[in-house]
Design a protein around this motif. Structure first.
Motif, PDB file in Angstrom:
ATOM      1  N   GLN A 443      11.051   8.826   0.539  1.00 59.58           N
ATOM      2  CA  GLN A 443       9.797   8.156   0.925  1.00 59.58           C
ATOM      3  C   GLN A 443       9.028   7.595  -0.384  1.00 59.58           C
ATOM      4  O   GLN A 443       8.540   6.581  -0.371  1.00 59.58           O
ATOM      5  N   SER A 446      10.813   4.812  -2.093  1.00 55.89           N
ATOM      6  CA  SER A 446      10.944   3.320  -1.337  1.00 55.89           C
ATOM      7  C   SER A 446      10.138   2.412  -2.261  1.00 55.89           C
ATOM      8  O   SER A 446       9.044   2.661  -2.395  1.00 55.89           O
ATOM      9  N   GLY A 448       8.669  -0.078  -0.621  1.00 58.20           N
ATOM     10  CA  GLY A 448       7.649  -0.563   0.337  1.00 58.20           C
ATOM     11  C   GLY A 448       7.974  -1.897   0.959  1.00 58.20           C
ATOM     12  O   GLY A 448       7.042  -2.139   1.653  1.00 58.20           O
ATOM     13  N   LYS A 449       9.085  -2.499   0.692  1.00 57.94           N
ATOM     14  CA  LYS A 449       9.302  -3.904   1.248  1.00 57.94           C
ATOM     15  C   LYS A 449       9.572  -3.853   2.834  1.00 57.94           C
ATOM     16  O   LYS A 449       8.950  -4.663   3.332  1.00 57.94           O
ATOM     17  N   CYS A 450      10.706  -3.322   2.994  1.00 61.44           N
ATOM     18  CA  CYS A 450      11.037  -3.455   4.237  1.00 61.44           C
ATOM     19  C   CYS A 450      10.398  -2.310   5.442  1.00 61.44           C
ATOM     20  O   CYS A 450      10.254  -1.405   4.701  1.00 61.44           O
ATOM     21  N   ILE A 451      10.053  -2.868   6.474  1.00 61.14           N
ATOM     22  CA  ILE A 451       9.241  -1.532   7.173  1.00 61.14           C
ATOM     23  C   ILE A 451       9.835  -0.554   7.639  1.00 61.14           C
ATOM     24  O   ILE A 451       9.388   0.365   7.635  1.00 61.14           O
ATOM     25  N   HIS A 452      11.354  -0.538   7.770  1.00 63.60           N
ATOM     26  CA  HIS A 452      11.955   0.503   8.137  1.00 63.60           C
ATOM     27  C   HIS A 452      12.123   1.578   7.106  1.00 63.60           C
ATOM     28  O   HIS A 452      11.865   2.752   7.484  1.00 63.60           O
ATOM     29  N   ARG A 454       9.707   1.622   4.363  1.00 63.72           N
ATOM     30  CA  ARG A 454       8.466   2.272   4.139  1.00 63.72           C
ATOM     31  C   ARG A 454       7.652   2.960   5.311  1.00 63.72           C
ATOM     32  O   ARG A 454       7.299   3.926   4.761  1.00 63.72           O
ATOM     33  N   LEU A 455       7.852   2.653   6.302  1.00 62.00           N
ATOM     34  CA  LEU A 455       7.301   3.314   7.339  1.00 62.00           C
ATOM     35  C   LEU A 455       8.299   4.285   8.225  1.00 62.00           C
ATOM     36  O   LEU A 455       8.005   5.286   8.622  1.00 62.00           O
ATOM     37  N   GLY A 456       9.331   3.768   8.564  1.00 60.46           N
ATOM     38  CA  GLY A 456      10.406   4.778   9.070  1.00 60.46           C
ATOM     39  C   GLY A 456      10.677   6.089   8.285  1.00 60.46           C
ATOM     40  O   GLY A 456      10.393   7.030   8.983  1.00 60.46           O
ATOM     41  N   LYS A 458       8.717   7.239   5.998  1.00 63.69           N
ATOM     42  CA  LYS A 458       7.442   8.086   6.246  1.00 63.69           C
ATOM     43  C   LYS A 458       7.050   8.915   7.580  1.00 63.69           C
ATOM     44  O   LYS A 458       6.749  10.037   7.449  1.00 63.69           O
TER      45      LYS A 458
ATOM     46  N   SER B  46      11.941  -8.630   5.348  1.00 59.89           N
ATOM     47  CA  SER B  46      11.409  -7.431   5.129  1.00 59.89           C
ATOM     48  C   SER B  46      11.097  -6.778   6.657  1.00 59.89           C
ATOM     49  O   SER B  46      11.080  -5.496   6.893  1.00 59.89           O
ATOM     50  N   LEU B  91       6.638   0.837  14.515  1.00 56.64           N
ATOM     51  CA  LEU B  91       6.595   1.518  13.162  1.00 56.64           C
ATOM     52  C   LEU B  91       5.499   0.696  12.219  1.00 56.64           C
ATOM     53  O   LEU B  91       4.629   1.202  11.634  1.00 56.64           O
ATOM     54  N   ARG B 639       4.468   1.998  -4.535  1.00 53.13           N
ATOM     55  CA  ARG B 639       5.532   1.943  -3.891  1.00 53.13           C
ATOM     56  C   ARG B 639       5.591   2.349  -2.337  1.00 53.13           C
ATOM     57  O   ARG B 639       4.364   3.175  -2.157  1.00 53.13           O
ATOM     58  N   GLY B 640       6.683   2.241  -1.728  1.00 50.81           N
ATOM     59  CA  GLY B 640       6.639   3.234  -0.504  1.00 50.81           C
ATOM     60  C   GLY B 640       5.369   2.970   0.635  1.00 50.81           C
ATOM     61  O   GLY B 640       5.114   1.863   0.459  1.00 50.81           O
ATOM     62  N   PHE B 641       5.185   4.077   1.070  1.00 51.49           N
ATOM     63  CA  PHE B 641       4.217   3.993   1.984  1.00 51.49           C
ATOM     64  C   PHE B 641       2.789   3.479   1.672  1.00 51.49           C
ATOM     65  O   PHE B 641       1.938   2.716   2.419  1.00 51.49           O
ATOM     66  N   ALA B 643       2.372   1.049  -0.536  1.00 50.99           N
ATOM     67  CA  ALA B 643       2.231  -0.211  -1.265  1.00 50.99           C
ATOM     68  C   ALA B 643       1.405  -1.241  -0.384  1.00 50.99           C
ATOM     69  O   ALA B 643       1.032  -0.782   0.621  1.00 50.99           O
TER      70      ALA B 643
END
Lengths: 589, 1241
Positions: A443, A446, A448-452, A454-456, A458, B46, B91, B639-641, B643
């Protein structure tokens, strides 16, 4: 290269050796030699793989006899000089020859052939060990197609994890049109607990350079890039020196070995983003863009760096190549299984007796690796599982320990070969918490580009965290699996697609542990503190007050010499009382 | 390219190998959802919504990124895909914070757009507000009086000083409409031939009738009682809802053509079967719940015991009701309060409300209880009647005392009897108002009745057990509030309409909605505190004596002020949000995924509002800003969450390289980026859209103008032939002047030195007289006309016709666009080539093309570079274009055109002259040659900042190119410079062929059409020379006039003429020159100015005529590449007249009567007279044709036909090459001021 008649002392100074205090040992030995005017050769070497015994000092007598010492601190270093060298009395108590024999001897070292043996900063030593022989052989006597054919025949598959046949990748890159082509070395090793590539570069940088040179010759590239993480400073320093030396010696640059082939290498330091180990993100980062994956196809072999055909392989893959060319594909292919040829380097970590780096032929079982070479589980605890392939991999339970180590067998278990990280867990490891740990890692890494991803990841992490805290709802296990499957399918790159593997494999093999967390609010491994209760057994407690003194929240009360009680409201579950108690009166549930 | 066969959802389709599944699907009308894909950008992949299933593949794949292969079999919708998309949406939504609709809207059972009409009231747009309300209900005045207003209960302003007075505002806008001269009549669609019977005329029935009628169906309402209105009439007392108000609103419904039959009772006078037999296609049962519930106590059947509903109905019907002095009303709801207060007004001395729970649990609105109390009603709380006693008639009632226990199913604490605690009330009348039942006896044979004794109707479709029979309102739900019945009446309309059109019966639409949670007063710390408006009410002692209305209503200004208290909760993208659309479609339930949500601060730029809480990180804004616009103002951070998208270095957007083009807003699929709308109180409205052509520069971008209530709310890019979905900041944000309060609305005449408002008639009459007098005294040549190049073709044509045919002058000029040398050189003042050719050019020399002046043309240059053109620039200042240029030649400020003469010399020296071309097609070269021979390049280059080597390199590149184009920044370039650059193209023979020639950019939206229409001395429409007798003859005949025979004066000559007294009268259409020029103009005996604003020029005029903006104009513009493009009115003319109508009226007043009566006819007249425009008919303008002859390229033959031979213009040398061209019109000046005011200049 050993000068005739002189004693040689080698000090293991890879990162593991240095971390264990190797530099001080080296200095102490240097000082002792100087002080006593001893005529011997002192040198640095890389990691032999027994990191748990570093700093390792080898004394090689003029007759070639090797005396290996483990865990050599300054004092021991000085004693080696005074007692062993000067007085000729090897320090029997510290010799690790036997263990070395059992660990190293049980391996097949191709990729690691020079690690811990030669001085990585010496081109001469590399050459003495047969280095650049493959380059000479290829550039002078083989066509690029023949090189590719040889690699293809060797069965070498990408050691970065996915296992794509290296020769095939080269062939595609060669076939794709483009005036400019590139070779990229992925040295952005980022799995927690994995350090194969670092050790190879630190211990044998020229092997990587030679491998890249051969790749460049094979695909028709004149430029190579090594994308190395900036957290590997020693590796980078040694690489830089090696490139400089290779250049000076004519192994890089224009008209190499008179073949007319030109080839240059550059190092690009990565800023430590795990996702940049993913090849398309790595390429984006090389181009100066934000390190985010791009969709494949097109694959790098078609449109890679700056849209040009690019072959991207990892360190270990490259380091195998010179050996293959020099000794022939057949010899390499003789090792391993039908579909997974050769050897594989593994980094053994976790609750192992012998943590370190090993190289074994493909096809031996996990049990042989862990209980044979690795020496089994530390502190006589019970083996519970082994995480293969880092955060992208999966967790394999004891029942599958006889799985042979090859790409396909491992994939069938739900884990992957990965880059070769092996983390062993014993009965005290909570599998839910382990999955949570890896998700926490992915996490954070990641892009952070694709939602799966970034959010999945998380949301999965949050569910797992709630589980380890005893706050999850019953339907969340199903939701966790649903998200996990969707992330596996929907994520853009390998990082996201494999991120759910630790979760899915632990659910598959340790479902009861999840259920215990969710339905019973209980952690069977007694690892999730939020789920533990500490109580004092009145039968056993003698009221010694040891625990009272250690309790940071004054949660324990009771008169001296009478059984004590823990106030559950105040208890923060630090476990100090249990540690303090000599009578095992503190019960943890 | 060969065809690859693929199969999508069972359809055999064909595509080529480079296409993705998404592209093939889209091309064939198969919709695949995506939030991150744009055909203009590289695939990003994305969002993960476009997942599809390919036969033989274990995993779902992204349609946006998967190329097709032969024989592929693809499913785009199935259970697996739907589940995957649903989870992906959930999501996304799990970290999406905002309110799709404002809480007031979601709280309203009818989802009436409270935020929308409150916003309009706050802007003073009362009528628009009324129109909006009427999209939800027919009775704003009535509902604005009686509604318990769940909207207000949920208003976020409750966190501050109390809710916005939504109900009062609704009442006011209804009342204003009713009192107005022309109450709003909604549009009724053409008759469908379908008939619907609505049974019951209460809010549910009348609402259904209202909306069904509007859809074009014939509706008959059947009502059992004598008058329409149901419970609104017979259940709510006059003092709360005057029947006058209700009658008026019912009448408005009937006025739409709804029929009504009263005194007809279903089940007695007619049956449902009978309705179908007599030709009705559907029946809607809205019979309400009319019968009071029985209390179930002994003595209930005694005389003197009444039901609440029956009592109120009897009073309304003026039936005799014997109450006696002491009245007990049982119940705690609104009906109980209505009954008690009515009883009080009827003269009962003691009125007691008996209720079994405590005050807090009373379902009546608190204000009702308070007012009842004020009026002297007594309350017996925690008391339940157990027995009514009396001798044939109710005389006393025994009640048991109660206490509150645990909460029951309704959440209220359950009343429990206190054992043995009783008391007795002496009374004359008992009114039981504890609820109502549906009178099921009348219908139970027709439709199924459920166990709650209400009509069984399906959720969502309202269908009963009988086909074609629908039911709604209290009859289905049991007694509720009026707005709930209205909601049912509105929703059933959608279902019935669908049903009658033969579609599958489907439930009414419900939309996905998210709401902000956990807000506290702190979230609104920055809001100014303002107390809620107070409704004036009659005093209790006054009101109790009669049934007159208690609440007196607000004044418009009070309502407006209260409207400004709205906190603007709802999302401005709600009607366009793709995320909401998909979430609705895939029935997303994000609440099942709980976890951390970001809470970002709103980022406000003067024109753009960014709300990262709604961002889904699709990257469209970042990518568009980088890949398309090239501004690179936005990027991804973290990054990540964590971003998020942010302007570079986390600076405020206006401090970055942002060019304020708003393209990020245009591409954002959610409400994360929205325009800052120029309203006092913006709200998410559904806007009216009009596609038209931009009113700024001459590139000619297409745009969608979106209006609300006579004002432009925003402008978004349209897919035009020139701009393909992109606009610059001028077009996108420079429209607020159209809405400006300072616009001129009526003509002004100077009287006693002061400009005073007058009527059109008086102004034109005065003007005609004055003009005629001057013309009579001094002749037509004493008059001069200036016209802005922002006037449409049709207007420009009329202006020159007015000048030549009516005034008799050829003194026709513009301060903004001086005459173009191309007119002389190639016979028309226009580009020879088109924008599309740029992409095929291998060399482009752009001279004085400033990014800020022509951003969209600049983007085309950038694109041409991407396609492989070498771009060379000659610039005086800096320009963003420099980044894409191969080489930039920087000219010293103020340098003259000598460096261009040097360029010609060097071209000649280097032997680059195309002799064949020059000899065959041109004239004057010998003179030019002679002149060039005498000069020295070194000397000419002095002070220019350029070297000979620069120019030689340029010439090398230019002459070597196969497809070279010159792009001239017309606005910044002197005529002299244009002429010399054209000379160069002619010398090299690089003009008059595809991708060889000149594109001359016009600074004003119709700078091209302005010349083309003949607004320049000496040239009639289509560059026909006035000095040509044949041409003159043609025009004189067509116009029935005598036009001047010689070319008129140019700008300088007119100004000199004013000084010297030869020019006596000046007409200025839309221009506002420098102060010193205005000074000269003011010397005229008559100065007439038409403009949008009272400009400095207008202030000096004798007569000022108001003009309309491009947004109110119908007609056409011609862009810099000779494309004729439609201009469509997005708004009615503010002044009541289009500019062309003013011109026609003026000419008529001068005695010149003519035929054309529409832009079409004006255009037709022009094209008939100008050969260059032959074949460019008005009805083809939709396709934006080129003139002449529809060809994008002016081939050499075309040019020769126009001019005979191309002419070299000899350099005069000393004029500056680049000019700082001021904007001499109010629109340009306004925009400059606008940017300054916003801090963006």
């Amino acid at each position: 290269m050993q000068e005739q008649g002189k004693t040689v002392i080698k000090v293991g100074l890879s990162t593991c050796g240095i971390a264990a205090g190797g530099n001080k040992t080296y200095e102490a030995i240097t000082a002792a030699i100087k002080e006593n005017n001893i005529d011997l050769i002192l040198k640095k070497t890389g990691c032999i793989g027994m990191c748990y015994l570093e700093p390792i000092v080898d004394v090689i007598a003029p007759d070639g006899t090797i005396f290996s010492y483990g865990a050599v601190d300054e004092d021991k270093g000085r004693r080696i000089v005074s007692e062993h060298i000067q007085e000729g009395r090897p320090l029997q108590d510290f010799l690790i020859n036997e263990e070395r024999e059992s660990v190293v001897g049980s391996q097949v070292r191709i990729s690691l052939r020079n690690c811990g043996i030669i001085n990585p900063e010496s081109l001469d030593e590399y050459r003495a060990a047969g280095g650049y022989g493959a380059a000479e052989k290829a550039l002078k006597g083989m066509t690029p197609e023949q090189v590719i054919e040889e690699v293809l025949r060797s069965g070498l598959r990408g050691r970065g994890g996915a296992g794509f046949p290296t020769g095939l990748k080269w062939r595609f890159t060669r076939m794709n049109k483009g005036e400019q082509k590139y070779i990229v070395c992925n040295a952005d090793e980022g799995d927690p607990g994995a350090f194969m590539d670092r050790s190879i570069i630190e211990g044998d940088p020229h092997a990587v350079i030679e491998g890249m040179l051969l790749a460049g010759y094979a695909v028709g590239a004149s430029q190579g890039y090594i994308y190395a993480r900036a957290e590997y400073p020693l590796a980078i320093v040694r690489l830089e020196k090696a490139i400089k030396d290779a250049h000076a010696a004519g192994f890089l640059g224009e008209n190499i070995l008179g073949s007319g082939f030109k080839y240059y290498l550059k190092i690009k330091k990565g800023a430590g983003a795990f996702v940049c180990g993913e090849e398309t993100a790595l390429i984006a980062s090389l181009e100066g863009e934000r390190g985010m994956p791009r969709l494949k196809p097109p694959f790098p072999a078609e449109q890679g760096l700056w849209r040009k055909p690019t072959s991207i392989n990892n360190v270990e893959t490259f380091s195998n190549v010179p050996w293959i060319i020099l000794h022939g594909a057949d010899k390499y292919a003789a090792y391993g299984t039908e579909k997974s040829k050769g050897t594989k380097v593994f980094a053994l970590a976790g609750k192992m007796n012998r943590g370190g780096l090993i190289e074994v032929p493909m096809g031996i079982t996990l049990r042989e690796v862990i209980f044979g070479v690795g020496g089994g589980v530390r502190n006589q605890k019970k083996f519970k599982g082994v995480q293969l392939g880092g955060p992208s991999g999966g967790c394999i339970p004891e029942s599958l320990l006889d799985t042979p180590v090859d790409y396909d067998s491992l994939t069938r278990t739900g884990a992957i070969m990965g880059s070769g990280g092996m983390i062993v867990m014993d009965e005290t490891t909570c599998m839910v918490d382990m999955a949570r740990y890896f998700l926490d890692f992915v996490q954070k890494e990641s892009c952070g580009k694709c939602i799966h991803c970034r959010l999945g990841t998380k949301r999965m992490l949050e569910i797992l965290t709630r589980m380890t805290e005893g706050k999850s709802a019953p339907e969340e296990l199903e939701l966790l699996e649903e998200i996990a499957y969707n992330v596996k399918e929907g994520a853009l790159c390998g990082l996201g697609q494999t991120a759910p593997n630790p979760v899915l494999t632990t659910i598959q093999y340790f479902r009861d542990e999840y259920e215990a967390h969710i339905f019973d609010r209980r952690c069977p491994a007694k690892s999730c503190t939020e789920l533990l209760t500490y109580t004092i057994d009145v039968e056993l407690c003698n009221g010694c007050r040891r625990c009272v003194k250690r309790c940071p929240t004054e949660a324990i009360s009771g008169e001296r010499k009478k059984p004590h009680v823990i106030d559950q409201e105040k208890c923060i579950k630090c476990g100090n009382c249990a540690d303090a108690c000599r009578l095992d009166a503190v019960k943890v549930d | 390219m060969s065809c690859l066969r693929i199969n999508i959802n069972g359809r055999e389709l064909c595509g080529h190998g480079e296409q993705t599944i998404l592209e093939v699907a889209t091309a064939n009308g198969i919709h695949i959802p995506t939030l991150c894909f744009s055909g203009d950008l590289e695939v990003y992949a994305s969002c993960g919504l476009c997942l599809v299933e390919i036969k033989g593949m274990p995993r779902l794949l992204r349609a946006c990124a998967t190329k097709i292969s032969d024989g592929m079999i693809i499913q785009t919708e199935n259970e697996k895909i739907r589940k995957a998309r649903k989870l992906a949406l959930e999501l996304i939504l799990s970290d999406h914070r905002g309110d799709c609709r404002a809480p007031c809207v979601t709280a309203c059972p009818a989802n009436c757009d409270a935020q929308g009409y409150v916003g309009l009231v706050a802007n003073g747009q009362y009528r628009e507000a009324l129109k909006l309300v009427k999209e939800f209900m027919p009775f704003p005045s009535s509902i604005g009086r009686v509604c318990p207003a769940p909207c207000e209960e949920n208003c976020r302003r409750n966190l501050l000083e109390g809710p916005v007075s939504i109900r009062y505002l609704k009442r006011l806008i209804g009342d204003l409409d009713m009192a107005s001269d022309d109450p709003y009549v909604p549009e009724v669609l053409p008759d469908t031939g379908k008939k619907i019977a609505v049974i019951g005329s209460g809010p549910a029935g009348m609402t259904a009738a209202f909306f069904l009628r509007r859809k074009g169906h014939a509706v008959t309402v059947f009502e059992a009682l004598p008058e329409l209105g149901g419970m609104l009439r017979y259940g709510i007392p006059e003092y709360r809802l005057p029947k006058k108000v209700l009658n008026a609103e019912i009448q408005q419904v009937l006025n739409l053509g709804v029929e009504a039959r009263t005194n007809v009772q279903l089940g007695e006078d007619f049956t449902v079967d009978y309705l179908f037999k007599s030709g009705y296609d559907a029946v809607y049962l809205a019979i309400g719940a009319q019968n009071s519930k029985a209390m179930g106590v002994t003595g209930e059947d005694l005389s003197g015991v009444l039901g609440g509903a029956e009592f109120l109905r009897a009073v309304m019907l003026n039936e005799a009701v014997e109450l006696g002095n002491r009245v007990a009303v049982i119940g705690g709801g609104n009906t109980a309060m209505d009954a008690a207060r009515t009883a009080k007004r009827l003269g009962a001395g003691q009125v007691m409300v008996v209720y079994r729970r405590a005050r807090e649990q009373m379902p009546a609105q608190p204000i009702e209880v308070i007012e009842a109390e004020e009026e002297g009603v007594e309350f017996y709380l925690l008391a339940a009647p157990v027995k009514i006693e009396g001798n044939g008639k109710a005389e006393k009632m025994v009640c048991q005392k109660m206490q509150l226990g645990e909460p029951d199913a309704s959440g209220r604490r359950r009343p429990e009897p206190i054992p043995d605690a009783f008391f007795t009330i002496e009374l004359d009348t008992v009114i039981a108002a504890i609820g109502q039942d549906v009178d099921v006896a009348k219908i139970k044979d027709d439709v199924e009745i459920n166990r709650y004794q209400t009509i069984e109707a399906a959720d969502g479709t309202f269908l009963t057990s009988m086909p074609g029979v629908f039911a709604g309102g209290d009859a289905v739900t049991g007694p509720g509030i009026a707005i709930e019945a209205i909601a049912a009446g509105k929703r059933v309309t959608e279902v019935i309409d669908n049903y009658l059109r033969g579609n599958k019966l489907s439930p009414y639409r419900t939309y996905f909605n998210i709401a902000k949670e956990g807000l506290t007063e702190e979230n609104f710390a920055d809001k100014v505190r303002q107390e809620r408006v107070k409704m004036p009410v009659l005093e209790p002692e006054v009101r109790i004596k009669h049934f007159r209305e208690i609440e007196q209503g607000l004044l418009p200004e009070e309502a407006k002020k209260d409207g400004t208290r709205c906190l603007e909760c709802g999302c401005f993208d709600v009607f366009e949000c793709k995320l909401r659309d998909f979430a609705t479609r895939y029935k997303a339930k994000p609440e099942r995924i709980i976890g951390e949500k970001h809470d970002y601060e709103l980022q406000t730029h003067p024109l753009i509002v960014r709300d990262a809480n709604k961002c889904i990180l699709c990257g469209l804004c970042v990518r568009t800003c980088t890949e398309i616009i090239g501004a690179e103002a936005l990027g991804l951070v973290n990054r990540g969450f964590d971003a998020y998208v942010s302007p570079s270095l986390d600076l405020p957007l206006e401090k970055t390289t942002c060019v304020a083009c708003g393209q990020c807003v245009a591409v954002c699929p959610t409400g994360a980026l929205v325009e800052n709308m120029p309203f006092d109180k913006p709200a998410p409205w559904e806007l009216t859209r009009t596609i038209t052509t931009c009113g700024y520069c001459g590139v000619g971008c297409s745009m969608q103008v979106e209006t609300m209530g006579g004002r432009i709310a925003r402008v978004v890019p349209a897919q035009g032939p020139v701009n393909a979905g992109v606009l610059c900041k001028k077009g996108r944000f420079g429209f607020a002047y159209v809405n400006s309060e300072e616009r001129l609305k009526a003509p002004l005449i100077r009287e006693d030195g002061v400009l005073k408002e007058t009527t059109w008639h008086d102004a034109l009459l005065y003007l005609a007289k004055k003009t005629k007098s001057i013309k009579a005294r001094y002749g037509g040549e004493s008059l001069a006309v200036f016209a802005a190049p922002r006037y449409s073709n049709e207007e420009s044509y009329l202006i020159q016709k007015f000048a030549r045919a009516v005034l008799g002058t050829d003194n026709l000029n513009s301060f903004n666009e001086p005459t173009n040398p191309l007119t002389i050189q190639i016979g028309m003042g226009a580009s020879t080539n088109s924008f599309t050719e740029l992409n095929a050019a291998d060399f482009i020399l752009a001279v004085g093309v400033d990014f800020d002046d022509y951003p969209i043309a600049a983007l085309q240059l950038k694109q041409a570079v991407e396609y492989g053109a070498l771009l060379w620039l000659i610039q005086e200042g800096k320009t963003e274009l420099g980044r894409y240029a191969k080489r930039r030649l920087q000219i010293k400020e103020g340098a003259n055109t000598n460096f261009l003469v040097a360029l010609l010399m060097l071209a000649r020296e280097k032997g680059l002259l195309d002799r064949k071309f020059v000899e065959k097609y041109t004239q004057n070269y010998e003179e030019l040659n002679a002149l060039l021979e005498k000069r020295s390049a070194d000397q000419l280059l002095q002070g220019s900042g350029l070297t000979k080597e620069d120019l030689q390199a340029l010439l090398e590149a230019y002459s070597a190119a196969k497809n070279p184009l010159l792009v001239l920044g017309g606005r910044n370039l002197s005529g002299e410079a244009t002429a010399q650059l054209t000379n160069l193209a002619m010398m090299l023979g690089k003009i008059g062929a595809p991708r060889q020639g000149i594109i001359d950019l016009r600074g004003r939206c119709n700078g091209q059409g302005h010349f083309d229409m003949g607004v320049s001395p000496g040239y009639l429409p289509g560059y026909q020379q006035i000095e040509d007798a044949k041409v003159r003859e043609k025009f004189n005949r067509a116009w029935r006039a005598f036009i001047p025979a010689a070319a008129g004066k140019n700008v300088e000559q007119v100004l000199d003429g004013l000084e010297e007294g030869q020019i006596k009268g000046v007409f200025v259409f839309g221009e506002d020159p420098l102060p010193e020029v205005v000074e000269k103009l003011a010397k005229a005996e008559l100065l007439v100015v038409q403009d949008l604003f009272l400009t400095e020029t207008a202030r000096r005029a004798h007569v000022v005529l108001p003009a309309v903006s491009f947004a109110e104009t119908e007609g056409s513009f011609i862009n810099s590449e000779r494309r004729v493009q439609q201009v469509n009115p997005a708004l009615p003319p503010l002044t009541g007249r289009q500019n062309w109508q003013v011109l026609l009226a003026l000419m008529a007043e001068m005695g010149y009567i003519q035929n054309p009566a529409s832009p079409q006819q004006i255009w037709a007249e022009m094209t008939a007279l100008a050969p260059a425009f032959f074949g460019v008919d008005y009805d083809t303008l939709k396709e934006a044709p080129y003139w002449p002859a529809g060809k994008p390229v002016c081939q050499i033959e075309t040019i020769l036909a126009a001019v005979g031979r191309l002419k070299f213009i000899l350099p005069s040398g000393e004029n500056p090459a680049f000019i700082e061209r001021e904007s001499f019109d109010s629109v340009g000046k306004w925009f400059k001021a606008f940017l300054w005011e916003k801090g963006l200049s």
